[in-house]
Design an enzyme around this catalytic site. Sequence first.
Site, PDB file in Angstrom:
ATOM      1  N   GLN A   1       0.849  -1.201   0.000  1.00  0.00           N
ATOM      2  CA  GLN A   1       0.000   0.000   0.000  1.00  0.00           C
ATOM      3  C   GLN A   1       0.879   1.245   0.000  1.00  0.00           C
ATOM      4  OE1 GLN A   1      -3.505  -0.526   2.984  1.00  0.00           O
ATOM      5  NE2 GLN A   1      -1.930  -1.953   3.645  1.00  0.00           N
TER       6      GLN A   1
ATOM      7  N   ASP B   1       6.182   4.662  -1.266  1.00  0.00           N
ATOM      8  CA  ASP B   1       7.647   4.808  -1.316  1.00  0.00           C
ATOM      9  C   ASP B   1       8.244   3.688  -2.166  1.00  0.00           C
ATOM     10  OD1 ASP B   1       8.517   2.445   0.314  1.00  0.00           O
ATOM     11  OD2 ASP B   1       7.491   3.472   1.953  1.00  0.00           O
TER      12      ASP B   1
ATOM     13  N   HIS C   1      -1.598   1.460  -4.118  1.00  0.00           N
ATOM     14  CA  HIS C   1      -1.999   2.856  -3.892  1.00  0.00           C
ATOM     15  C   HIS C   1      -1.101   3.836  -4.649  1.00  0.00           C
ATOM     16  CE1 HIS C   1      -4.239   1.705   0.098  1.00  0.00           C
ATOM     17  NE2 HIS C   1      -4.928   1.395  -0.987  1.00  0.00           N
TER      18      HIS C   1
ATOM     19  N   CYS D   1      -0.997  12.221 -15.955  1.00  0.00           N
ATOM     20  CA  CYS D   1      -1.741  13.311 -16.586  1.00  0.00           C
ATOM     21  C   CYS D   1      -3.223  12.941 -16.595  1.00  0.00           C
ATOM     22  CB  CYS D   1      -1.235  13.535 -18.016  1.00  0.00           C
ATOM     23  SG  CYS D   1      -2.213  14.783 -18.889  1.00  0.00           S
TER      24      CYS D   1
HETATM   25  C1  BJW Z   1       4.486  -0.739  12.828  1.00  0.00           C
HETATM   26  C2  BJW Z   1       5.641  -0.033  13.135  1.00  0.00           C
HETATM   27  C3  BJW Z   1       6.862  -0.744  13.122  1.00  0.00           C
HETATM   28  C4  BJW Z   1       3.975   1.316  13.272  1.00  0.00           C
HETATM   29  N1  BJW Z   1       6.864  -2.038  12.807  1.00  0.00           N
HETATM   30  N2  BJW Z   1       4.498  -2.013  12.517  1.00  0.00           N
HETATM   31  C5  BJW Z   1     -16.826   1.767   4.592  1.00  0.00           C
HETATM   32  C6  BJW Z   1     -16.536   0.419   4.634  1.00  0.00           C
HETATM   33  C7  BJW Z   1     -15.597  -0.136   3.787  1.00  0.00           C
HETATM   34  C8  BJW Z   1     -14.912   0.660   2.885  1.00  0.00           C
HETATM   35  C9  BJW Z   1     -15.186   1.995   2.848  1.00  0.00           C
HETATM   36  C10 BJW Z   1     -16.144   2.538   3.681  1.00  0.00           C
HETATM   37  N3  BJW Z   1     -16.210   3.872   3.426  1.00  0.00           N
HETATM   38  C11 BJW Z   1     -15.315   4.170   2.445  1.00  0.00           C
HETATM   39  C12 BJW Z   1     -14.685   3.040   2.093  1.00  0.00           C
HETATM   40  C13 BJW Z   1     -13.623   2.891   1.065  1.00  0.00           C
HETATM   41  C14 BJW Z   1     -12.315   3.556   1.474  1.00  0.00           C
HETATM   42  C15 BJW Z   1     -11.943   3.157   2.893  1.00  0.00           C
HETATM   43  O1  BJW Z   1     -11.365   2.117   3.145  1.00  0.00           O
HETATM   44  N4  BJW Z   1     -12.210   4.003   3.879  1.00  0.00           N
HETATM   45  C16 BJW Z   1     -11.930   3.652   5.267  1.00  0.00           C
HETATM   46  C17 BJW Z   1     -11.287   4.824   5.958  1.00  0.00           C
HETATM   47  C18 BJW Z   1     -13.223   3.169   5.893  1.00  0.00           C
HETATM   48  N5  BJW Z   1     -11.336   3.065   0.546  1.00  0.00           N
HETATM   49  C19 BJW Z   1     -11.142   3.634  -0.639  1.00  0.00           C
HETATM   50  O2  BJW Z   1     -11.711   4.652  -0.972  1.00  0.00           O
HETATM   51  C20 BJW Z   1     -10.187   2.937  -1.577  1.00  0.00           C
HETATM   52  N6  BJW Z   1     -10.837   2.713  -2.817  1.00  0.00           N
HETATM   53  C21 BJW Z   1     -11.897   1.896  -2.923  1.00  0.00           C
HETATM   54  O3  BJW Z   1     -12.371   1.313  -1.975  1.00  0.00           O
HETATM   55  O4  BJW Z   1     -12.364   1.762  -4.209  1.00  0.00           O
HETATM   56  C22 BJW Z   1     -13.541   0.966  -4.442  1.00  0.00           C
HETATM   57  C23 BJW Z   1     -13.297  -0.508  -4.531  1.00  0.00           C
HETATM   58  C24 BJW Z   1     -14.344  -1.375  -4.405  1.00  0.00           C
HETATM   59  C25 BJW Z   1     -14.156  -2.740  -4.496  1.00  0.00           C
HETATM   60  C26 BJW Z   1     -12.890  -3.251  -4.747  1.00  0.00           C
HETATM   61  C27 BJW Z   1     -11.858  -2.402  -4.903  1.00  0.00           C
HETATM   62  C28 BJW Z   1     -12.056  -1.042  -4.777  1.00  0.00           C
HETATM   63  C29 BJW Z   1      -8.951   3.786  -1.822  1.00  0.00           C
HETATM   64  C30 BJW Z   1      -8.076   3.900  -0.606  1.00  0.00           C
HETATM   65  C31 BJW Z   1      -6.928   4.862  -0.869  1.00  0.00           C
HETATM   66  C32 BJW Z   1      -5.998   5.013   0.325  1.00  0.00           C
HETATM   67  N7  BJW Z   1      -5.083   6.055   0.084  1.00  0.00           N
HETATM   68  C33 BJW Z   1      -4.086   6.376   1.089  1.00  0.00           C
HETATM   69  C34 BJW Z   1      -3.354   7.693   0.710  1.00  0.00           C
HETATM   70  C35 BJW Z   1      -2.745   7.663  -0.701  1.00  0.00           C
HETATM   71  C36 BJW Z   1      -1.326   7.286  -0.740  1.00  0.00           C
HETATM   72  C37 BJW Z   1      -0.433   8.184   0.126  1.00  0.00           C
HETATM   73  O5  BJW Z   1      -0.620   9.418   0.170  1.00  0.00           O
HETATM   74  O6  BJW Z   1       0.495   7.646   0.755  1.00  0.00           O
HETATM   75  O7  BJW Z   1      -3.196   5.278   1.239  1.00  0.00           O
HETATM   76  S1  BJW Z   1      -4.777   6.597   2.735  1.00  0.00           S
HETATM   77  C38 BJW Z   1      -3.443   5.836   3.593  1.00  0.00           C
HETATM   78  O8  BJW Z   1      -3.939   4.669   4.277  1.00  0.00           O
HETATM   79  C39 BJW Z   1      -2.480   5.341   2.489  1.00  0.00           C
HETATM   80  C40 BJW Z   1      -2.129   3.973   3.029  1.00  0.00           C
HETATM   81  O9  BJW Z   1      -1.639   3.143   1.979  1.00  0.00           O
HETATM   82  C41 BJW Z   1      -3.415   3.507   3.650  1.00  0.00           C
HETATM   83  C42 BJW Z   1      -3.241   2.379   4.642  1.00  0.00           C
HETATM   84  O10 BJW Z   1      -2.530   2.806   5.768  1.00  0.00           O
HETATM   85  P1  BJW Z   1      -1.540   1.802   6.514  1.00  0.00           P
HETATM   86  O11 BJW Z   1      -0.428   1.448   5.624  1.00  0.00           O
HETATM   87  O12 BJW Z   1      -2.295   0.695   7.108  1.00  0.00           O
HETATM   88  O13 BJW Z   1      -0.924   2.773   7.636  1.00  0.00           O
HETATM   89  P2  BJW Z   1      -1.484   3.064   9.133  1.00  0.00           P
HETATM   90  O14 BJW Z   1      -0.799   4.278   9.619  1.00  0.00           O
HETATM   91  O15 BJW Z   1      -2.945   3.057   9.176  1.00  0.00           O
HETATM   92  O16 BJW Z   1      -0.976   1.801   9.981  1.00  0.00           O
HETATM   93  C43 BJW Z   1       0.380   1.564  10.228  1.00  0.00           C
HETATM   94  C44 BJW Z   1       0.508   0.326  11.110  1.00  0.00           C
HETATM   95  O17 BJW Z   1       1.891   0.048  11.304  1.00  0.00           O
HETATM   96  C45 BJW Z   1      -0.109   0.496  12.506  1.00  0.00           C
HETATM   97  O18 BJW Z   1      -0.917  -0.632  12.840  1.00  0.00           O
HETATM   98  C46 BJW Z   1       1.121   0.547  13.442  1.00  0.00           C
HETATM   99  O19 BJW Z   1       0.889  -0.045  14.709  1.00  0.00           O
HETATM  100  C47 BJW Z   1       2.123  -0.232  12.657  1.00  0.00           C
HETATM  101  N8  BJW Z   1       3.531   0.131  12.941  1.00  0.00           N
HETATM  102  N9  BJW Z   1       5.385   1.242  13.446  1.00  0.00           N
HETATM  103  C48 BJW Z   1       5.755  -2.669  12.540  1.00  0.00           C
HETATM  104  N10 BJW Z   1       8.098  -0.147  13.446  1.00  0.00           N
END
Ligand code: BJW
Length: 241
Positions: free
Chosen positions: A95, A98, A113, A121
């Site tokens: 996800q 980087d 992502h 574009c």
């Molecule tokens: C450590 C550590 C160490 C710390 N060692 N561990 C209601 C229900 C279900 C879905 C939805 C809903 N309402 C809306 C939605 C859909 C929505 C969604 O999920 N929303 C939720 C908030 C509810 N999703 C979307 O819109 C996605 N698209 C979509 O669903 O399209 C339709 C579809 C339908 C059917 C099939 C397929 C698709 C798009 C999501 C886009 C996410 N974009 C981002 C930003 C863009 C990129 C960027 O700028 O970087 O992506 S948001 C952000 O969150 C980023 C990440 O990739 C993503 C996930 O975060 P991640 O990686 O889990 O980070 P953290 O910070 O949350 O967690 C880090 C973890 O590491 C923690 O647990 C720490 O404890 C741990 N940790 N140090 C090991 N040293």
Amino acid sequence: MNENDRRKIVILTGAGISKESGLDTFRDTDGIWSKHSLEDVATPQGFARNPVLVHQFYNDRRRSLIDNSVLPNAAHAALARLEAEWPGEVFLVTQNIDDLHERAGSHNLLHMHGELLKIRCSACRTVSAWAEDLSTDHVCANCGTGGKLRPHVVWFGEMPLDMERIYQALSECALFMSVGTSGNVYPAAGFVQQVRASGDAHTVELNLEPSMKASAFAQHVYGPATEVVPAYVEQILAGGW
Ligand code: BJW
């Protein structure tokens, strides 16, 4: 399903794997969403409202990523080693935007992502490598349209990339590993249930703490990624899981 398919490993990574390389996670107390509004910087609506702010957000993160002090860590290296040494396929779905997995030596990977070091574009859809600051003044080198370039990332409400290939791999794997992700964001948060629904693959979560999806995993290993991931990879290569 042939024997090779049964030995396929699918790994999902999130921001936690890059934390010890110096990149912020999103939802930890000091994470990116504690400093920026998600609606403003990670939605198409936010970009339409204020593209200058969104460009600034990604320009800052691009500069941090290119900074010489940000390097792949032992967890990225261990996953690259697994790909090199495991006799079956290892498919990495990150996800993260980087490029630390690539720099560590992973080849069979997909950025669901998007990628910080690419731009797209919105007029002609051309994706290009990009390592500089981006602004609303830039013109697309392919179609010549101005003001339509955006970071090649997936914002909320947009479809993540290559989902068909990902779901196919999830349905074929023998092991699903989730590393450093909080399980808040779909569709990635639903992958573990997808794996469990399609077969008898082993599922393991490696994270600093239990994720939102912890109860769906058969096995849990908690600790910093640089410690738990190399140890778990060692265990796999020594005889399985
Ligand atoms: C450590 C550590 C160490 C710390 N060692 N561990 C209601 C229900 C279900 C879905 C939805 C809903 N309402 C809306 C939605 C859909 C929505 C969604 O999920 N929303 C939720 C908030 C509810 N999703 C979307 O819109 C996605 N698209 C979509 O669903 O399209 C339709 C579809 C339908 C059917 C099939 C397929 C698709 C798009 C999501 C886009 C996410 N974009 C981002 C930003 C863009 C990129 C960027 O700028 O970087 O992506 S948001 C952000 O969150 C980023 C990440 O990739 C993503 C996930 O975060 P991640 O990686 O889990 O980070 P953290 O910070 O949350 O967690 C880090 C973890 O590491 C923690 O647990 C720490 O404890 C741990 N940790 N140090 C090991 N040293």
